[in-house]
Design a protein around this motif. Structure first.
Motif: not given
Ligand code: COA
Length: 193
Positions: A111-115, A119-126, A151-153, A160-162
């Motif tokens: 499970g993951i959340v980023v405020t 978002r969109g700066r690589g935090v989720g990826t890290a 719907s969360n494309v 998928e990238r990971l």
């Protein structure tokens, strides 16, 4: 991003990186004292009423319960809570939950959340990279699973990238409003050969 290991805490290597814009991101194992920050970040994301199952009024977790939840993950070698932190503020988190059945204990649910503002700066990826590295070395976890709204494309693309792939979907598994549904997409990634 430039990654470098910092220290070891609860068998997780803390990782520091510089985000676009210059902020210093630290991804590390959650500690019981992160409770208030973890709750605040989680509540903020639930309050968006976006691509999350839990609605804000359904999340009634006290600080004491959250602290116990963090401690339980620290005590279980097959479970994990990570925080993403900028300037001492929790801006995201990731959990790996291991089912308490022996025949499922090689799996973990992510499970993951980023405020929103981060978002969109690589935090989720890290966060996900740290969790996968930890899982691969854990000796306990072989397969990481997650479920995501169809719907969360953006999130699906990130997974998928990971290296995650779809393993199935539950048609109309989520009812987002009267007569309005999305599929629940189940994804997985093996972390061992
Ligand atoms: C899903 C979620 C965790 C992703 O976190 P994130 O921090 O935005 O993820 P990233 O920044 O690593 O990746 C997202 C995008 O930013 C891009 N990105 C990654 N690193 C980047 C960088 N250094 N600079 C610019 N963009 C970057 C990625 O390519 C990706 O692009 P996309 O817009 O095509 O998808 C976050 O959107 C979130 O919490 N959403 C609300 C809750 C939710 O949906 N949770 C998931 C439930 S399954």
């Amino acid at each position: 991003m430039v990654f470098r290991g910092l220290m070891t805490l609860a068998q997780v290597r803390a990782v520091e990186s510089i985000l676009p814009g210059g902020a210093k991101l630290v991804v590390r194992a959650a500690r019981p004292e992160d409770t208030a920050g973890l709750l605040a970040a989680t509540v903020a994301v639930f309050e968006e009423r976006g691509h999350t199952v839990t609605e804000p009024d359904e999340f009634q977790v006290t600080e004491e319960q959250e602290r116990a939840w963090v401690q339980r993950h620290l005590d279980d070698p097959g479970s994990l809570v990570l925080v993403a932190e900028v300037d001492g503020v929790v801006i995201g988190s990731l959990s790996l939950e291991r089912p308490n059945r022996r025949r499922l204990a090689h799996t973990a649910i992510l499970g993951i959340v980023v405020t929103k503002e981060w978002r969109g700066r690589g935090v989720g990826t890290a966060l996900i990279r740290s969790a996968l590295a930890w899982a691969a070395e854990s000796g306990a976890i072989e397969k990481v699973c997650l479920s995501v709204f169809s719907s969360n494309v953006g999130a699906i693309g990130l997974y998928e990238r990971l290296g995650f792939a779809e393993e199935g979907r539950r048609p109309r598994g989520i009812k987002v409003g009267p007569g309005s549904y999305v599929d629940e997409v189940l994804m997985y990634r093996f972390v061992t050969r």
